[in-house]
Enzyme design. Sequence first.
Site, short mmCIF file in Angstrom:
data_model
loop_
_atom_site.label_atom_id
_atom_site.label_comp_id
_atom_site.label_asym_id
_atom_site.label_seq_id
_atom_site.Cartn_x
_atom_site.Cartn_y
_atom_site.Cartn_z
N GLY A 170 5.37 1.43 -3.69
CA GLY A 170 5.10 1.13 -5.09
C GLY A 170 6.39 1.20 -5.88
O GLY A 170 7.15 0.22 -5.94
N THR A 198 6.70 2.08 -13.66
CA THR A 198 6.09 3.16 -14.47
C THR A 198 7.12 3.70 -15.47
O THR A 198 8.33 3.47 -15.34
CB THR A 198 5.69 4.32 -13.55
OG1 THR A 198 6.87 4.81 -12.89
CG2 THR A 198 4.67 3.90 -12.50
N PRO A 236 0.82 -1.22 0.00
CA PRO A 236 0.00 0.00 0.00
C PRO A 236 0.86 1.27 0.00
O PRO A 236 0.53 2.23 -0.68
CB PRO A 236 -0.82 -0.12 1.28
CG PRO A 236 -0.92 -1.60 1.52
CD PRO A 236 0.36 -2.19 1.02
N THR A 256 -1.15 -9.24 -9.27
CA THR A 256 -1.77 -9.84 -10.46
C THR A 256 -1.89 -11.35 -10.29
O THR A 256 -0.94 -12.01 -9.89
CB THR A 256 -0.93 -9.53 -11.72
OG1 THR A 256 -0.82 -8.12 -11.84
CG2 THR A 256 -1.56 -10.10 -12.98
N GLU A 287 4.91 -3.19 -13.71
CA GLU A 287 6.32 -3.62 -13.86
C GLU A 287 7.25 -2.40 -14.02
O GLU A 287 8.24 -2.45 -14.74
CB GLU A 287 6.46 -4.66 -14.97
CG GLU A 287 5.65 -5.91 -14.62
CD GLU A 287 6.07 -7.18 -15.30
OE1 GLU A 287 7.22 -7.29 -15.71
OE2 GLU A 287 5.21 -8.08 -15.38
N GLN A 309 -9.56 7.68 -32.29
CA GLN A 309 -9.79 8.87 -33.12
C GLN A 309 -10.22 8.48 -34.55
O GLN A 309 -11.16 9.04 -35.09
CB GLN A 309 -8.50 9.71 -33.15
CG GLN A 309 -8.71 11.15 -33.57
CD GLN A 309 -9.51 11.94 -32.54
OE1 GLN A 309 -9.69 11.50 -31.41
NE2 GLN A 309 -10.02 13.08 -32.96
N1 COS Z 1 19.69 -6.64 -11.43
C1 COS Z 1 20.46 -7.03 -10.36
N2 COS Z 1 20.71 -6.23 -9.30
C2 COS Z 1 20.20 -5.00 -9.34
C3 COS Z 1 19.41 -4.52 -10.39
C4 COS Z 1 19.17 -5.40 -11.48
N3 COS Z 1 18.43 -5.02 -12.52
N4 COS Z 1 19.01 -3.25 -10.13
C5 COS Z 1 19.56 -2.92 -8.94
N5 COS Z 1 20.28 -3.98 -8.46
C6 COS Z 1 21.05 -4.03 -7.22
C7 COS Z 1 22.07 -2.88 -7.20
O1 COS Z 1 23.25 -3.21 -7.85
C8 COS Z 1 22.25 -2.66 -5.71
O2 COS Z 1 23.13 -3.63 -5.24
P1 COS Z 1 24.34 -3.25 -4.19
O3 COS Z 1 23.62 -2.67 -2.97
O4 COS Z 1 25.00 -4.54 -3.90
O5 COS Z 1 25.19 -2.24 -4.88
C9 COS Z 1 20.86 -2.97 -5.12
O6 COS Z 1 20.20 -3.81 -6.10
C10 COS Z 1 20.05 -1.72 -4.88
O7 COS Z 1 19.94 -1.03 -6.12
P2 COS Z 1 19.54 0.51 -6.22
O8 COS Z 1 20.38 1.30 -5.25
O9 COS Z 1 19.58 0.88 -7.66
O10 COS Z 1 18.05 0.50 -5.67
P3 COS Z 1 17.00 1.66 -5.48
O11 COS Z 1 16.39 1.49 -4.14
O12 COS Z 1 17.61 2.95 -5.87
O13 COS Z 1 15.83 1.27 -6.52
C11 COS Z 1 14.64 1.19 -8.61
C12 COS Z 1 16.00 1.23 -7.84
C13 COS Z 1 13.90 2.50 -8.60
C14 COS Z 1 15.11 0.86 -10.02
C15 COS Z 1 13.73 0.03 -8.09
O14 COS Z 1 13.23 0.35 -6.81
C16 COS Z 1 12.57 -0.27 -9.03
O15 COS Z 1 12.74 -0.94 -10.05
N6 COS Z 1 11.34 0.22 -8.69
C17 COS Z 1 10.15 -0.10 -9.46
C18 COS Z 1 9.55 -1.34 -8.95
C19 COS Z 1 8.52 -1.86 -9.90
O16 COS Z 1 8.77 -2.07 -11.09
N7 COS Z 1 7.32 -2.12 -9.38
C20 COS Z 1 6.28 -2.60 -10.19
C21 COS Z 1 5.54 -3.63 -9.47
S1 COS Z 1 6.27 -5.17 -9.54
S2 COS Z 1 5.22 -6.05 -10.96
#
Ligand code: COS
Length: 388
Positions: A130, A366, A127, A157, A364, A337
């Site tokens: 996200g 935004t 909640p 989902t 997955e 349209q």
């Molecule tokens: N594959 C493997 N490892 C990854 C990775 C990837 N694609 N992306 C990040 N990591 C790792 C990083 O390397 C980092 O590792 P270390 O701490 O060892 O250096 C760790 O994960 C944290 O990464 P980061 O600091 O980039 O994380 P953030 O908290 O800044 O988050 C985003 C990054 C915004 C990209 C992430 O929170 C995200 O994808 N959010 C969207 C979530 C989403 O898609 N939700 C939809 C619902 S799920 S269907």
Amino acid sequence: MALDSDTLAQLCATLRRFVDEQLIPAEAEVAETDAIPARIVAQMRELGLFGLTAPEEFGGLGLTMEEEVLAIFELGRAAPAFRSMFATNVGIGMQGIAIDGTAEQKAKYLPDLASGALIGSFALTEPDVGSDAGSVRTTARREGDYYILNGTKRFITNAPHAGLFTVMARTDPEKKGAAGVSAFAVERDTPGLSLGKPEKKLGQQGAHVCDVIFDNCRVPIGQLIGGIEGQGFKTAMKVLDKGRLHIAAACVGLSERIIDDMVGYAVQRRQFGKPLADFQLLQAMFADSKADAYAARCMVLDAARKRDSGQDVSLEASCAKMFASEAVGRIADRNVQVHGGNGYIREYRAEQLFRDARLFRIYEGTTQIQQIIIAKALTTEARERAGL
Ligand code: COS
């Protein structure tokens, strides 16, 4: 490649026929009843759709990423609710175990996920959590041979149909960010797990989402994915890299379908004594749509091939997901349209596909999250080049 080129061509042709002969004719029924008919789910199982990407040793087809997106280009042509039925098994509901699970976890769950006997679901969103997925608040406290899970997962989902959830929960309360998160395979009938009511949605009727609630839910320690704490966020990100390419492919399929609908309508419908298709202002919409869809197809294929060759495609997956989901939004809007007043009326599918397509820009990750991932990769690289 897992399949030789003839077998792959046959698979794609079979999927195209299935979409044209079974799925598209059932779209109105699914939208009306908010359910996929049992006969279609049975056909999906027979075709092996639930196991497209499960490794062959566990009964799946073991498709490579390139083969998967080619298959999804075809299946994505039908209203997205159909894809949702099997796609959590192909993607986010199974890949956590397939990528990072222990040998025992794979042997226990992958065969049933591949056959469709078991539906898998991916429980990351909460909640209050996200886009900031590293801030997961659901907790998993170790107590003897169990983890005790508490918290709520939102918009999950396929949860109403799922028998197995990949759940991201915080095992280390001292670590506030991503490092404190672990992933668990949690079975539906685990005591303390309950479901909320299915949500009423803007579109994609027939695909169902609801809350998954953990109230002192006792999960055996063997269900910790990969057997290592603190890896759950990375597992989720790896799953999403692959999932975003899959979603981008679904957007390509739907874009191509909508273009067929749009131009097909315009060559038949007449105004001012000639077909709509002869008006250059509408022709510009066809051309812009085709270029959008073609660019998206090329991006998805390129990123998929790179992933198959072992490259890290986080940046490419985000580019493809962002571009393809925005593109299908533009195309679905143009289709309304071109249909004029009919585009607003239920009987014509334009309004439904317009509503259905809207979700692609949100789930997955935004569009804004994809932008953040792309920009972060670029700025990190630039800093490294500059020695900063
Ligand atoms: N594959 C493997 N490892 C990854 C990775 C990837 N694609 N992306 C990040 N990591 C790792 C990083 O390397 C980092 O590792 P270390 O701490 O060892 O250096 C760790 O994960 C944290 O990464 P980061 O600091 O980039 O994380 P953030 O908290 O800044 O988050 C985003 C990054 C915004 C990209 C992430 O929170 C995200 O994808 N959010 C969207 C979530 C989403 O898609 N939700 C939809 C619902 S799920 S269907």
